[in-house]
Design a protein around this motif. Structure first.
Motif, PDB file in Angstrom:
ATOM      1  N   PRO A 155      31.921 151.664  15.847  1.00  0.00           N
ATOM      2  CA  PRO A 155      31.181 151.536  14.302  1.00  0.00           C
ATOM      3  C   PRO A 155      30.948 152.939  13.843  1.00  0.00           C
ATOM      4  CG  PRO A 155      29.299 151.199  15.797  1.00  0.00           C
ATOM      5  CD  PRO A 155      30.941 151.204  17.182  1.00  0.00           C
ATOM      6  N   ARG A 193      27.601 144.215   9.648  1.00  0.00           N
ATOM      7  CA  ARG A 193      28.190 144.778  11.073  1.00  0.00           C
ATOM      8  C   ARG A 193      29.709 144.263  10.738  1.00  0.00           C
ATOM      9  NH1 ARG A 193      24.703 144.056  16.154  1.00  0.00           N
ATOM     10  NH2 ARG A 193      26.494 144.513  17.074  1.00  0.00           N
ATOM     11  N   LEU A 250      34.802 149.314  20.870  1.00  0.00           N
ATOM     12  CA  LEU A 250      34.309 149.082  19.626  1.00  0.00           C
ATOM     13  C   LEU A 250      33.516 150.525  19.186  1.00  0.00           C
ATOM     14  CD1 LEU A 250      33.865 147.439  16.186  1.00  0.00           C
ATOM     15  CD2 LEU A 250      31.819 147.213  17.938  1.00  0.00           C
ATOM     16  N   GLY A 275      22.714 147.546  13.249  1.00  0.00           N
ATOM     17  CA  GLY A 275      24.109 147.950  14.299  1.00  0.00           C
ATOM     18  C   GLY A 275      23.767 149.169  15.082  1.00  0.00           C
ATOM     19  N   GLU A 280      33.757 143.808  11.699  1.00  0.00           N
ATOM     20  CA  GLU A 280      35.004 144.697  12.594  1.00  0.00           C
ATOM     21  C   GLU A 280      36.437 145.000  12.026  1.00  0.00           C
ATOM     22  OE1 GLU A 280      33.517 142.775  15.952  1.00  0.00           O
ATOM     23  OE2 GLU A 280      31.046 143.705  15.649  1.00  0.00           O
ATOM     24  N   PRO A 285      38.169 142.991   5.442  1.00  0.00           N
ATOM     25  CA  PRO A 285      38.142 144.479   6.785  1.00  0.00           C
ATOM     26  C   PRO A 285      39.279 145.155   7.240  1.00  0.00           C
ATOM     27  CG  PRO A 285      37.460 141.765   6.934  1.00  0.00           C
ATOM     28  CD  PRO A 285      37.836 141.993   6.080  1.00  0.00           C
ATOM     29  N   SER A 293      40.642 145.943  13.303  1.00  0.00           N
ATOM     30  CA  SER A 293      41.449 146.775  14.328  1.00  0.00           C
ATOM     31  C   SER A 293      41.646 147.990  14.419  1.00  0.00           C
ATOM     32  CB  SER A 293      43.097 145.921  14.462  1.00  0.00           C
ATOM     33  OG  SER A 293      42.934 144.295  14.186  1.00  0.00           O
ATOM     34  N   ARG A 326      38.582 148.208  18.865  1.00  0.00           N
ATOM     35  CA  ARG A 326      38.663 148.239  16.899  1.00  0.00           C
ATOM     36  C   ARG A 326      37.855 149.069  16.974  1.00  0.00           C
ATOM     37  NH1 ARG A 326      34.931 143.149  18.603  1.00  0.00           N
ATOM     38  NH2 ARG A 326      34.683 144.364  20.015  1.00  0.00           N
ATOM     39  N   VAL A 327      37.455 149.058  15.470  1.00  0.00           N
ATOM     40  CA  VAL A 327      37.334 149.997  14.934  1.00  0.00           C
ATOM     41  C   VAL A 327      35.996 149.378  13.559  1.00  0.00           C
ATOM     42  CG1 VAL A 327      38.456 150.088  12.390  1.00  0.00           C
ATOM     43  CG2 VAL A 327      36.755 152.101  12.502  1.00  0.00           C
ATOM     44  N   GLY A 328      34.742 149.910  12.896  1.00  0.00           N
ATOM     45  CA  GLY A 328      33.730 149.024  12.649  1.00  0.00           C
ATOM     46  C   GLY A 328      33.316 149.653  11.260  1.00  0.00           C
ATOM     47  N   LEU A 345      39.146 149.812   6.679  1.00  0.00           N
ATOM     48  CA  LEU A 345      38.705 149.537   7.857  1.00  0.00           C
ATOM     49  C   LEU A 345      40.061 150.269   9.096  1.00  0.00           C
ATOM     50  CD1 LEU A 345      35.625 147.809   8.950  1.00  0.00           C
ATOM     51  CD2 LEU A 345      35.657 150.182   8.539  1.00  0.00           C
ATOM     52  N   THR A 346      40.673 149.510   9.488  1.00  0.00           N
ATOM     53  CA  THR A 346      42.257 150.036   9.947  1.00  0.00           C
ATOM     54  C   THR A 346      42.844 151.071   9.097  1.00  0.00           C
ATOM     55  OG1 THR A 346      42.357 147.334  10.394  1.00  0.00           O
ATOM     56  CG2 THR A 346      43.653 148.510  11.038  1.00  0.00           C
TER      57      THR A 346
END
Ligand SMILES: Cc1cc2nc3c(=O)[nH]c(=O)nc-3n(C[C@H](O)[C@H](O)[C@H](O)COP(=O)(O)OP(=O)(O)OC[C@H]3O[C@@H](n4cnc5c(N)ncnc54)[C@H](O)[C@@H]3O)c2cc1C
Length: 411
Positions: free
Chosen positions: A210, A86, A208, A271, A88, A391, A90, A77-79, A394-395
């Protein structure tokens, strides 16, 4: 001065770029010298995350098994940790994997990774000069002569000359020096300075990674080997100076850059504060820089350049080790295929530069765009809004940064 020795190639710097080039050339039967100024193992400013796209290459570099055994957990996971937010999503996996369980990247401390790579280069036949600093490169007939000084720090006691037709600069881009391949030292208020520390006992979820944003900078956290949390960041020089001055006023007396950074991260990024709440600092904070993102010449003045010297993306995408390993390998492929002396080497240099740009330009530019947003006025707030609502951005960002891009020749 001791007598000159002659090699087919002299590689300056034993980071991932230098060792990958040295190992690949040594395996082709080249007589390779590798010169490294620091004694290993040594820690280094770096987030230490390696994308899964490199695993087949790590295998060829003969450290695949050791890397699997030593590295931290798979990062699935990327965050984004920014202010109180916060979010998150995949991490995109690499699908064309040779072995099960190799679809995700992991982090391994540079103290361990760089030692593994250098040992592998040595086993492949490279002659290692360490700790030795390269201090000059001069033309010497059909060869070039690299002057090296043995000993670390101030205890340099001997000068030696290594001669070779091929010189590979792999000394990174953050330190100034006298070599023609080293970058000019300039200082600007907007410079980004790099910091990194290890902590143990962090509560960051092990799968994770982040991205952290905070006023004046950005960073990242990831669980690496042996339960160590690797936290690294970049901050503007002028912002750091202001924070240090106000921190010193509040606490009376001088405050270190490291104390200031840690305090800033904990107070401005929830975070990061939560992940570090129970954690203990392991070893000192390290500093480096200013960092020098950009695309540079990969072959100039008869010197081949690999890793950060050839070009560097903002560490916001955590792709520098990949680019270093892959550029060293690419150069070795081109040089290994070159025939016809100087003319052949120049053609190899041009092919290598074209291959470098084809493979890495998009991620350097994507990183520049993401970093500009993170550092710009209101940019972090905009990022929060976008990723809260979407979200998957981020992916997408991880994909754009090259995390799924196969290394040519490795499927
Ligand atoms: C804050 C931060 C976080 C980062 N996080 C990540 C991450 O998570 N993942 C990732 O992939 N990348 C990350 N990077 C980028 C990554 O650290 C670099 O891109 C990578 O180390 C470049 O490798 P290199 O081999 O080109 O140079 P380096 O790793 O810098 O190695 C150069 C070597 O040359 C030696 N040397 C220097 N000068 C001389 C000399 N004159 N003579 C002999 N030896 C010399 C040095 O001692 C060093 O060992 C991060 C960078 C920063 C600043």
């Amino acid at each position: 001065m001791s007598p000159a020795s002659t090699h087919d190639a002299v590689v300056i710097g034993a980071g991932p770029a230098g060792t990958s080039a040295a190992l690949a050339l040594a395996r082709r039967g080249w007589a390779v010298a590798i010169v490294e100024k620091s004694a290993f193992p040594r820690r280094k400013v770096c987030g230490e995350y390696i994308s899964a796209s490199n695993l087949a290459l790590l295998e060829r570099l003969e450290i695949g098994d050791a890397w699997r055994a030593e590295a931290g957990p798979e990062i699935r996971r990327v965050g984004l940790f920014s202010g109180d937010a916060r979010v998150e999503a995949s991490m995109p996996g690499v699908t064309s994997r040779p072995a099960a369980g190799d679809g995700f990247g992991r982090a391994l401390g540079r103290d361990i990774l760089d030692s593994l790579l250098l040992d592998a280069a040595r086993s492949a036949g490279a002659e290692v000069f360490q700790p030795c600093r390269a201090v000059a490169i001069e033309r010497d007939g059909a060869c070039q002569a690299v002057r090296i000084q043995t000993g670390a720090g101030n205890s340099r006691d001997e000068t030696k000359i290594l001669r070779a037709p091929v010189i590979i600069a792999a000394h990174g881009s953050w330190e100034p020096g006298e070599l023609p391949s080293q970058l000019e030292k300039k200082s600007h208020p907007s410079d980004l300075l790099g910091f990194k520390a290890h902590f143990t006992g962090s509560t960051l979820p092990p799968d994770l990674m982040p991205l952290l944003t905070f006023p004046g900078g950005y960073g990242g956290m990831v669980l690496a080997d042996h339960g160590r949390l690797s936290i690294s960041c970049c901050i503007r020089r002028d912002v750091l100076a202001r924070l240090r001055a106000s921190h010193a006023r509040e606490h009376g007396g001088r405050v270190s850059a490291a104390e200031t950074i840690e305090h800033h991260l904990r107070t401005t990024c929830r975070g990061a504060r939560d992940a570090l709440e129970q954690a203990r600092l392991e070893g000192p904070w390290l500093a480096a820089g200013p960092i020098r993102p950009g695309i540079r010449a990969s072959y100039e003045r008869d010197i081949f350049r690999v890793g950060n010297v050839a070009g560097e993306s903002h560490p916001i995408i955590a792709e520098g080790i990949s680019m270093a390993l892959q550029s060293g390998w690419l150069l070795a492929l081109e040089l290994g295929a070159a025939t016809g002396g100087q003319t052949g080497r120049e053609a190899a240099g041009r092919r290598y530069q074209a291959a470098w740009r084809g493979l890495f330009s998009t991620r350097v530019l994507a990183a520049e765009a993401i970093a500009r947003i993170a550092l710009g006025h209101g940019g972090a707030a905009m990022m929060r809004t976008v990723v809260r609502n979407f979200p998957q951005a981020l992916t997408l960002g991880a994909r754009l940064s090259g995390k799924t891009r196969a290394v040519p020749g490795f499927g």
